[in-house]
Design a protein around this motif. Sequence first.
Motif, mmCIF file in Angstrom:
data_model
loop_
_atom_site.group_PDB
_atom_site.id
_atom_site.type_symbol
_atom_site.label_atom_id
_atom_site.label_comp_id
_atom_site.label_asym_id
_atom_site.label_seq_id
_atom_site.Cartn_x
_atom_site.Cartn_y
_atom_site.Cartn_z
ATOM 1 N N HIS A 1 0.835 -1.209 0.000
ATOM 2 C CA HIS A 1 0.000 0.000 0.000
ATOM 3 C C HIS A 1 0.864 1.251 0.000
ATOM 4 O O HIS A 1 2.085 1.183 0.194
ATOM 5 C CB HIS A 1 -0.910 0.002 1.239
ATOM 6 C CG HIS A 1 -0.141 0.090 2.535
ATOM 7 N ND1 HIS A 1 0.525 -0.984 3.088
ATOM 8 C CD2 HIS A 1 0.118 1.130 3.361
ATOM 9 C CE1 HIS A 1 1.136 -0.619 4.193
ATOM 10 N NE2 HIS A 1 0.917 0.674 4.392
ATOM 11 N N ASP B 1 0.976 4.865 2.071
ATOM 12 C CA ASP B 1 0.382 5.468 3.269
ATOM 13 C C ASP B 1 -0.438 6.718 2.955
ATOM 14 O O ASP B 1 -1.354 7.068 3.694
ATOM 15 C CB ASP B 1 1.477 5.800 4.299
ATOM 16 C CG ASP B 1 2.071 4.534 4.916
ATOM 17 O OD1 ASP B 1 1.428 3.470 4.858
ATOM 18 O OD2 ASP B 1 3.186 4.621 5.464
ATOM 19 N N HIS C 1 4.669 -0.173 -0.162
ATOM 20 C CA HIS C 1 5.346 -1.043 0.807
ATOM 21 C C HIS C 1 4.309 -1.915 1.498
ATOM 22 O O HIS C 1 3.103 -1.644 1.419
ATOM 23 C CB HIS C 1 6.113 -0.201 1.843
ATOM 24 C CG HIS C 1 5.189 0.614 2.708
ATOM 25 N ND1 HIS C 1 4.587 1.775 2.257
ATOM 26 C CD2 HIS C 1 4.713 0.419 3.961
ATOM 27 C CE1 HIS C 1 3.797 2.256 3.197
ATOM 28 N NE2 HIS C 1 3.849 1.447 4.247
#
Length: 338
Positions: free
Chosen positions: A175, A177, A264
């Motif tokens: 994803h 952030d 990540h």
Amino acid sequence: MDLQRAGVRLQIVLGHLSRPSAPAIVANPILGPASSASCHPQQFQYTLDNNVLSLEQRKFYEENGFLVIKNLVSDDDIQRFRAEFQRICRKEVNPPGIIVMRDVAIAKQDYTLSEKVVSKIQDFQEDQELFRYCTLPQILKYVECFTGPNIMAMHTMLINKPSDSGKKTSRHPLHQDLHYFPFRPSDRIVCAWTAMEHIDRNNGCLVVLPGTHKGTLKPHGYPNWEGGINKMYHGIQDYKKDKNRVHLVMKKGDTVFFHPLLIHGSGRNRTQGFRKAISCHYASSECHYISVNGTSQENIQSEVKDIVNRRFGMETNITLEDIWTFRGRLVKGEKINL
Ligand SMILES: CCCC(=O)SCCNC(=O)CCNC(=O)[C@H](O)C(C)(C)COP(=O)(O)OP(=O)(O)OC[C@H]1O[C@@H](n2cnc3c(N)ncnc32)[C@H](O)[C@@H]1OP(=O)(O)O
Ligand SMILES: Nc1ncnc2c1ncn2[C@@H]1O[C@H](COP(=O)(O)OP(=O)(O)OP(=O)(O)O)[C@@H](O)[C@H]1O
Ligand SMILES: O=C(O)CCC(=O)C(=O)O
Ligand SMILES: [Fe+2]
Ligand SMILES: [Mg+2]
């Protein structure tokens, strides 16, 4: 959690929400030029001029979107964070606003109060001992290279990745952030994530796709995982086994700084132990809130609002901006927009 105190505090915060609307973006030494093509050729976009990063480190972050600094947090500090985490799990301390999350694999089972059932705590900004992490001078020194001198700690987490039950629910899907954040510009936001013990592929290290911070925010949703998926663990939807993924092996105290658009995630924890990391997302206080209505972030907005309403036991008119205003704390310099 102490709903009453958190509620009072939220009211106090909301009572002061007479902020002017976000200013128009003009040329600004921290936020960068209004149009990147307009001024002299800008060599660096993702880092700011100061003497902390070496040229090599700067170039690495610019190219890859992350930078690991070894041995940045002392064993003594990590021991103190660990001890406070255990006190929170045992409910010996209960800081207002904190979210204690269990892994979805055990979410509906009976549980005793111990760190063995907690997969993550979030929003520890009211816990003096854990929040010390966000104010460590050696962390802020690096954070300033990305945010500039006016620094807000916006989001705090201590992740206690549990031993995987076999259902692979200990994974965190890939994803960005920024999907969770209603403020911009993204280049003035950075995450600091510190390994609280040795972390490698066995206990579920961070996995990053270098260079993806140069892309845009992708739509996120729940992956179709048979064994279940944790609440709000959204992932990118066009996941394919990426050959360029890099597993970050880190020693206790090592800290990675990464851009909010960097894709990540983390793999499952194949060990019997709990894999611990502590993190804070920082933003320049010169960032401004945006409306996420009509964008791919609407799905996370409505989940967050649902949880807040549930916590207060009623429908509220709380906006995403109110929620982030409630969480954010100034840690250096001056409070401007956020
Ligand atoms: C840069 C940022 C990146 C990120 O933040 S990624 C992850 C974001 N995660 C979060 O924001 C934390 C979200 N979690 C929470 O808010 C809470 O843990 C959560 C899920 C609401 C549970 O709250 P509790 O107070 O523990 O409530 P509860 O035990 O009564 O459970 C309420 C209902 O939720 C379910 N639940 C609990 N933990 C879960 C989990 N890990 N995954 C999925 N569902 C979960 C639980 O089964 C219960 O469901 P039901 O109402 O009985 O059907
Ligand atoms: N469908 C998916 N959508 C989003 N992210 C995913 C998906 N499947 C796996 N991931 C994530 O991709 C990352 C890499 O996972 P992958 O399984 O390739 O390696 P790993 O589990 O970290 O290590 P190992 O190969 O040793 O199992 C992890 O963050 C994982 O959670
Ligand atoms: O510690 C991890 O597994 C990564 C967590 C993460 O990326 C997140 O919560 O946003
Ligand atoms: Fe993340
Ligand atoms: Mg795997």
